[in-house]
Design a protein around this motif. Structure first.
Motif, PDB file in Angstrom:
ATOM      1  N   ILE A   1     -11.923   5.611  51.251  1.00 55.04           N
ATOM      2  CA  ILE A   1     -12.239   5.498  49.828  1.00 55.04           C
ATOM      3  C   ILE A   1     -10.992   5.753  48.988  1.00 55.04           C
ATOM      4  CG2 ILE A   1     -14.658   6.185  50.028  1.00 55.04           C
ATOM      5  CD1 ILE A   1     -13.325   8.921  48.613  1.00 55.04           C
ATOM      6  N   ARG A   2     -11.029   5.228  47.757  1.00 56.53           N
ATOM      7  CA  ARG A   2      -9.975   5.556  46.805  1.00 56.53           C
ATOM      8  C   ARG A   2      -9.970   7.068  46.594  1.00 56.53           C
ATOM      9  NH1 ARG A   2     -11.539   4.293  41.087  1.00 56.53           N
ATOM     10  NH2 ARG A   2     -12.228   6.441  41.281  1.00 56.53           N
ATOM     11  N   ASN A   3      -8.821   7.649  46.429  1.00 53.41           N
ATOM     12  CA  ASN A   3      -8.740   9.091  46.217  1.00 53.41           C
ATOM     13  C   ASN A   3      -9.657   9.530  45.085  1.00 53.41           C
ATOM     14  OD1 ASN A   3      -6.866   9.570  48.220  1.00 53.41           O
ATOM     15  ND2 ASN A   3      -5.103   9.489  46.842  1.00 53.41           N
ATOM     16  N   GLU A   4     -10.465  10.527  45.374  1.00 56.79           N
ATOM     17  CA  GLU A   4     -11.317  11.151  44.355  1.00 56.79           C
ATOM     18  C   GLU A   4     -10.547  12.347  43.805  1.00 56.79           C
ATOM     19  OE1 GLU A   4     -15.465  13.744  44.256  1.00 56.79           O
ATOM     20  OE2 GLU A   4     -14.485  13.298  46.156  1.00 56.79           O
ATOM     21  N   ARG A   5     -10.649  12.586  42.525  1.00 56.85           N
ATOM     22  CA  ARG A   5      -9.925  13.707  41.932  1.00 56.85           C
ATOM     23  C   ARG A   5     -10.564  15.025  42.352  1.00 56.85           C
ATOM     24  NH1 ARG A   5      -5.137  14.465  40.815  1.00 56.85           N
ATOM     25  NH2 ARG A   5      -4.962  12.580  39.570  1.00 56.85           N
ATOM     26  N   THR A   6      -9.862  15.782  43.204  1.00 56.06           N
ATOM     27  CA  THR A   6     -10.348  17.094  43.645  1.00 56.06           C
ATOM     28  C   THR A   6      -9.434  18.222  43.174  1.00 56.06           C
ATOM     29  OG1 THR A   6      -9.161  16.915  45.761  1.00 56.06           O
ATOM     30  CG2 THR A   6     -11.447  16.149  45.726  1.00 56.06           C
ATOM     31  N   THR A   7      -8.324  17.856  42.540  1.00 57.63           N
ATOM     32  CA  THR A   7      -7.392  18.870  42.040  1.00 57.63           C
ATOM     33  C   THR A   7      -7.160  18.616  40.548  1.00 57.63           C
ATOM     34  OG1 THR A   7      -5.502  17.481  42.617  1.00 57.63           O
ATOM     35  CG2 THR A   7      -6.206  19.077  44.262  1.00 57.63           C
ATOM     36  N   ALA A   8      -6.346  19.443  39.956  1.00 54.16           N
ATOM     37  CA  ALA A   8      -6.041  19.284  38.538  1.00 54.16           C
ATOM     38  C   ALA A   8      -5.282  17.982  38.306  1.00 54.16           C
ATOM     39  CB  ALA A   8      -5.211  20.472  38.056  1.00 54.16           C
ATOM     40  N   PRO A   9      -5.510  17.324  37.175  1.00 58.92           N
ATOM     41  CA  PRO A   9      -4.767  16.097  36.866  1.00 58.92           C
ATOM     42  C   PRO A   9      -3.260  16.329  36.964  1.00 58.92           C
ATOM     43  CG  PRO A   9      -6.553  16.397  35.309  1.00 58.92           C
ATOM     44  CD  PRO A   9      -6.502  17.647  36.141  1.00 58.92           C
ATOM     45  N   GLY A  10      -2.579  15.361  37.569  1.00 59.22           N
ATOM     46  CA  GLY A  10      -1.129  15.471  37.729  1.00 59.22           C
ATOM     47  C   GLY A  10      -0.707  16.023  39.064  1.00 59.22           C
ATOM     48  N   GLU A  11      -1.625  16.650  39.796  1.00 56.34           N
ATOM     49  CA  GLU A  11      -1.301  17.172  41.125  1.00 56.34           C
ATOM     50  C   GLU A  11      -1.643  16.148  42.185  1.00 56.34           C
ATOM     51  OE1 GLU A  11      -2.896  20.995  42.000  1.00 56.34           O
ATOM     52  OE2 GLU A  11      -2.312  21.845  40.076  1.00 56.34           O
ATOM     53  N   ALA A  12      -0.888  16.172  43.272  1.00 54.19           N
ATOM     54  CA  ALA A  12      -1.133  15.235  44.372  1.00 54.19           C
ATOM     55  C   ALA A  12      -2.473  15.545  45.029  1.00 54.19           C
ATOM     56  CB  ALA A  12      -0.007  15.331  45.399  1.00 54.19           C
TER      57      ALA A  12
END
Length: 195
Positions: free
Chosen positions: A145-156
């Motif tokens: 799947i496309r990366n889901e945001r699991t961290t703060a915006p701007g972090e890898a």
């Protein structure tokens, strides 16, 4: 959030029966466009501790693990970029499977030269139903799947593996819903379905 009391839901089989019945009730609700279950919400820190073992590699690859149902990716609009997502056919008696994010696919290409991970088998370390014991499970990667945001915006984004809830049940879950109806009526209906 759903917290199943362990004295009533002693094992994963009982929890799976509950989640299946709840999904049927939610599916019948005209208020909901989509819904899904997951152990963690988007932007919620996914705990460390899991890892995968790959044939030919001495060290395990650290990953974060989320348990999700077939509705999770569609509810959030997360596209599958290769293979497939989690399916209702991924039940406890089916072949154990996993879906990975793009970050984990890139990591596997880097450390294990696994350019096309779909169809490959890996061994996953995972907690048991009560998270008190580590299990080693051989799973087949069925999708990316496309990366889901699991961290703060701007972090890898970290490598994340997604396993079907029915194949790795837990007593505590998050219910995500998508609806264009009035929020208060949707919430009231959902509470009724859970109780």
């Amino acid at each position: 959030s759903i917290f199943l009391p362990e004295h009533r839901y002693l094992n994963g089989e009982k929890a799976t029966v509950f989640y299946r019945a709840l999904a049927e009730r939610l599916r019948a609700s005209p208020e909901l466009a989509r819904f899904g279950f997951s152990t963690f919400l988007p932007l919620q820190w996914v705990s460390n501790g899991e890892g995968i073992f790959i044939p030919g590699l001495k060290d395990q690859v650290p990953v974060r693990c989320k348990r999700v149902d077939a509705g999770y990716f569609p509810t959030l609009g997360i596209p599958v970029v290769a293979g497939r997502g989690v399916s209702d056919q991924d039940h406890q008696h089916a072949t154990p499977v996993a879906v990975i994010n793009q970050a984990l696919a890139a990591r596997l290409a880097d450390v294990a030269h696994m350019q096309d991970p779909v169809g490959k088998s890996i061994r996953l370390t995972s907690g048991n139903y009560t998270q008190t014991q580590t299990l080693f499970v051989d799973v087949q990667i069925v999708g990316v799947i496309r990366n889901e945001r699991t961290t703060a915006p701007g972090e890898a984004e970290p490598p994340v593996v997604y396993v079907p809830l029915a194949q790795s049940p837990v007593p505590n879950l998050k219910l995500l819903i998508r609806s264009d109806k009035n929020e208060s009526s949707v919430i009231a209906g959902d509470r009724k379905s859970v109780v």
